[in-house]
Structures are given as structure tokens and as C-alpha cells.
Scaffold this motif. Structure first.
Motif, PDB file in Angstrom:
ATOM      1  N   UNK A 161       6.634 -11.039 -15.284  1.00 37.58           N
ATOM      2  CA  UNK A 161       6.659  -9.635 -14.878  1.00 37.58           C
ATOM      3  C   UNK A 161       5.277  -9.006 -15.029  1.00 37.58           C
ATOM      4  N   UNK A 162       4.530  -9.389 -16.047  1.00 34.41           N
ATOM      5  CA  UNK A 162       3.172  -8.871 -16.201  1.00 34.41           C
ATOM      6  C   UNK A 162       2.287  -9.329 -15.047  1.00 34.41           C
ATOM      7  N   UNK A 163       2.438 -10.567 -14.615  1.00 34.10           N
ATOM      8  CA  UNK A 163       1.681 -11.062 -13.464  1.00 34.10           C
ATOM      9  C   UNK A 163       2.071 -10.283 -12.210  1.00 34.10           C
ATOM     10  N   UNK A 164       3.357 -10.030 -12.030  1.00 31.57           N
ATOM     11  CA  UNK A 164       3.849  -9.272 -10.878  1.00 31.57           C
ATOM     12  C   UNK A 164       3.261  -7.862 -10.863  1.00 31.57           C
ATOM     13  N   UNK A 165       3.329  -7.191 -11.992  1.00 28.35           N
ATOM     14  CA  UNK A 165       2.797  -5.828 -12.077  1.00 28.35           C
ATOM     15  C   UNK A 165       1.278  -5.838 -11.903  1.00 28.35           C
ATOM     16  N   UNK A 166       0.608  -6.844 -12.448  1.00 32.70           N
ATOM     17  CA  UNK A 166      -0.837  -6.947 -12.303  1.00 32.70           C
ATOM     18  C   UNK A 166      -1.241  -7.110 -10.836  1.00 32.70           C
ATOM     19  N   UNK A 167      -0.513  -7.913 -10.101  1.00 35.40           N
ATOM     20  CA  UNK A 167      -0.805  -8.071  -8.670  1.00 35.40           C
ATOM     21  C   UNK A 167      -0.613  -6.759  -7.916  1.00 35.40           C
ATOM     22  N   UNK A 168       0.419  -6.000  -8.276  1.00 34.08           N
ATOM     23  CA  UNK A 168       0.621  -4.711  -7.625  1.00 34.08           C
ATOM     24  C   UNK A 168      -0.475  -3.717  -7.997  1.00 34.08           C
ATOM     25  N   UNK A 169      -0.921  -3.750  -9.227  1.00 33.24           N
ATOM     26  CA  UNK A 169      -2.006  -2.862  -9.647  1.00 33.24           C
ATOM     27  C   UNK A 169      -3.303  -3.245  -8.924  1.00 33.24           C
ATOM     28  N   UNK A 170      -3.550  -4.528  -8.768  1.00 34.08           N
ATOM     29  CA  UNK A 170      -4.732  -4.966  -8.020  1.00 34.08           C
ATOM     30  C   UNK A 170      -4.653  -4.472  -6.573  1.00 34.08           C
ATOM     31  N   UNK A 171      -3.468  -4.544  -5.986  1.00 27.95           N
ATOM     32  CA  UNK A 171      -3.294  -4.023  -4.631  1.00 27.95           C
ATOM     33  C   UNK A 171      -3.521  -2.523  -4.561  1.00 27.95           C
ATOM     34  N   UNK A 172      -3.067  -1.800  -5.571  1.00 27.51           N
ATOM     35  CA  UNK A 172      -3.278  -0.355  -5.615  1.00 27.51           C
ATOM     36  C   UNK A 172      -4.761  -0.031  -5.751  1.00 27.51           C
ATOM     37  N   UNK A 173      -5.462  -0.754  -6.614  1.00 32.39           N
ATOM     38  CA  UNK A 173      -6.905  -0.538  -6.783  1.00 32.39           C
ATOM     39  C   UNK A 173      -7.643  -0.849  -5.484  1.00 32.39           C
ATOM     40  N   UNK A 174      -7.241  -1.914  -4.805  1.00 33.53           N
ATOM     41  CA  UNK A 174      -7.859  -2.269  -3.522  1.00 33.53           C
ATOM     42  C   UNK A 174      -7.644  -1.144  -2.502  1.00 33.53           C
ATOM     43  N   UNK A 175      -6.416  -0.630  -2.427  1.00 35.19           N
ATOM     44  CA  UNK A 175      -6.129   0.461  -1.491  1.00 35.19           C
ATOM     45  C   UNK A 175      -6.915   1.712  -1.868  1.00 35.19           C
ATOM     46  N   UNK A 176      -7.063   1.961  -3.146  1.00 35.20           N
ATOM     47  CA  UNK A 176      -7.815   3.122  -3.611  1.00 35.20           C
ATOM     48  C   UNK A 176      -9.289   2.989  -3.222  1.00 35.20           C
ATOM     49  N   UNK A 177      -9.860   1.801  -3.416  1.00 27.64           N
ATOM     50  CA  UNK A 177     -11.275   1.571  -3.082  1.00 27.64           C
ATOM     51  C   UNK A 177     -11.522   1.675  -1.573  1.00 27.64           C
ATOM     52  N   UNK A 178     -10.556   1.246  -0.767  1.00 27.81           N
ATOM     53  CA  UNK A 178     -10.692   1.329   0.685  1.00 27.81           C
ATOM     54  C   UNK A 178     -10.375   2.726   1.215  1.00 27.81           C
ATOM     55  N   UNK A 179     -10.040   3.645   0.311  1.00 25.44           N
ATOM     56  CA  UNK A 179      -9.713   5.044   0.628  1.00 25.44           C
ATOM     57  C   UNK A 179      -8.488   5.155   1.563  1.00 25.44           C
ATOM     58  N   UNK A 180      -7.555   4.233   1.363  1.00 23.87           N
ATOM     59  CA  UNK A 180      -6.313   4.290   2.128  1.00 23.87           C
ATOM     60  C   UNK A 180      -5.460   5.449   1.637  1.00 23.87           C
ATOM     61  N   UNK A 181      -5.533   5.755   0.377  1.00 28.72           N
ATOM     62  CA  UNK A 181      -4.687   6.801  -0.192  1.00 28.72           C
ATOM     63  C   UNK A 181      -5.263   8.198  -0.013  1.00 28.72           C
ATOM     64  N   UNK A 182      -6.431   8.314   0.561  1.00 31.03           N
ATOM     65  CA  UNK A 182      -7.056   9.620   0.783  1.00 31.03           C
ATOM     66  C   UNK A 182      -6.535  10.196   2.081  1.00 31.03           C
ATOM     67  N   UNK A 183      -5.911  11.370   1.986  1.00 26.90           N
ATOM     68  CA  UNK A 183      -5.306  11.990   3.152  1.00 26.90           C
ATOM     69  C   UNK A 183      -6.260  13.068   3.657  1.00 26.90           C
ATOM     70  N   UNK A 184      -6.813  12.849   4.828  1.00 23.09           N
ATOM     71  CA  UNK A 184      -7.684  13.844   5.437  1.00 23.09           C
ATOM     72  C   UNK A 184      -7.157  14.151   6.812  1.00 23.09           C
ATOM     73  N   UNK A 185      -7.319  15.383   7.232  1.00 24.55           N
ATOM     74  CA  UNK A 185      -6.865  15.741   8.563  1.00 24.55           C
ATOM     75  C   UNK A 185      -7.864  15.242   9.598  1.00 24.55           C
ATOM     76  N   UNK A 186      -7.368  15.026  10.776  1.00 25.87           N
ATOM     77  CA  UNK A 186      -8.216  14.462  11.832  1.00 25.87           C
ATOM     78  C   UNK A 186      -9.056  15.559  12.459  1.00 25.87           C
TER      79      UNK A 186
END
Length: 119
Positions: A94-119
């Protein structure tokens, strides 16, 4: 062998019941097509413009992130309920599973996927 019979019964019911319901509905519903009913809109308004609208990709990315973390919650709940019986191996998994999800979240954060800006 008995388990295979039960699975076969459930598969047969899973196929038969929707087919039977749709077939019965086809015979019971009224079917009186008119040219006016077969137009694109029944409200009387003529369609204007293209029927396809392009949506921003951010909608899909947010939906995908939601699904990922929703699945995480679905996997974490039964694990948390049976935590005492599972042992150290399940904790590490379960720690490995959660770690992989956290890595995915950090990756999305770095790519600014979670930043909501209007067009």
C-alpha cells in the motif's frame, strides 16, 4: 465445478435480462414517427452552427486526476478495514501504491496540469 455453474448462470442472466427488457420495451412503447419528430431538435428550433464543440483539454485532465484519486480511495478503504489481518507485506504494498500516486501528483503539479487559468 459448482462455482463455474454459478458464474455461467450470472453471465446468462446478465445477457438475458437487458436483452429481454429492451425487447419488451420495443414492443410496448408507442412508435408513431412523424417528419417533425425526426428532425434534429423537437423544440422547433432549427440547429445553428456546428454540432461539435471543442472543449479545453484541462476538463479531461481534471476528470482523469479525479478518477485516479477516486480509485485510490476505493483501494484504501478495504485495506484500512482489514489492516490488522494483512501484515507487513500489505503495508509495504500500500505504501508503494500511495507513493506512485504521489509521484503522479507531483508530476502533474510540475507540468502545471492542476493550474486552472481562463483562456
Amino acid at each position: 465445478m459448482n462455482n463455474y455453474v454459478l458464474v455461467a448462470i450470472f453471465v446468462a442472466l446478465g445477457i438475458f435480462l437487458p436483452v429481454a427488457a429492451l425487447t419488451l420495451g420495443r414492443f410496448l412503447r408507442p412508435h408513431k414517427p412523424t417528419p417533425q419528430k425526426q428532425t434534429t431538435y423537437e423544440s422547433g428550433n432549427e440547429p445553428v452552427g456546428s454540432g461539435q464543440v471543442r472543449f479545453n483539454i484541462r476538463y479531461y485532465l481534471f476528470a482523469l486526476m479525479f478518477v485516479i484519486f477516486d480509485v485510490e480511495a476505493v483501494f484504501l478503504y478495504p485495506w484500512a478495514v482489514a489492516y490488522d489481518k494483512l501484515g507487513l507485506f500489505a503495508v509495504v504494498e500500500m505504501l508503494i501504491f500511495v507513493l506512485l500516486l504521489v509521484i503522479g501528483l507531483i508530476y502533474a503539479w510540475k507540468k502545471k496540469v492542476l493550474k486552472w487559468t481562463s483562456i
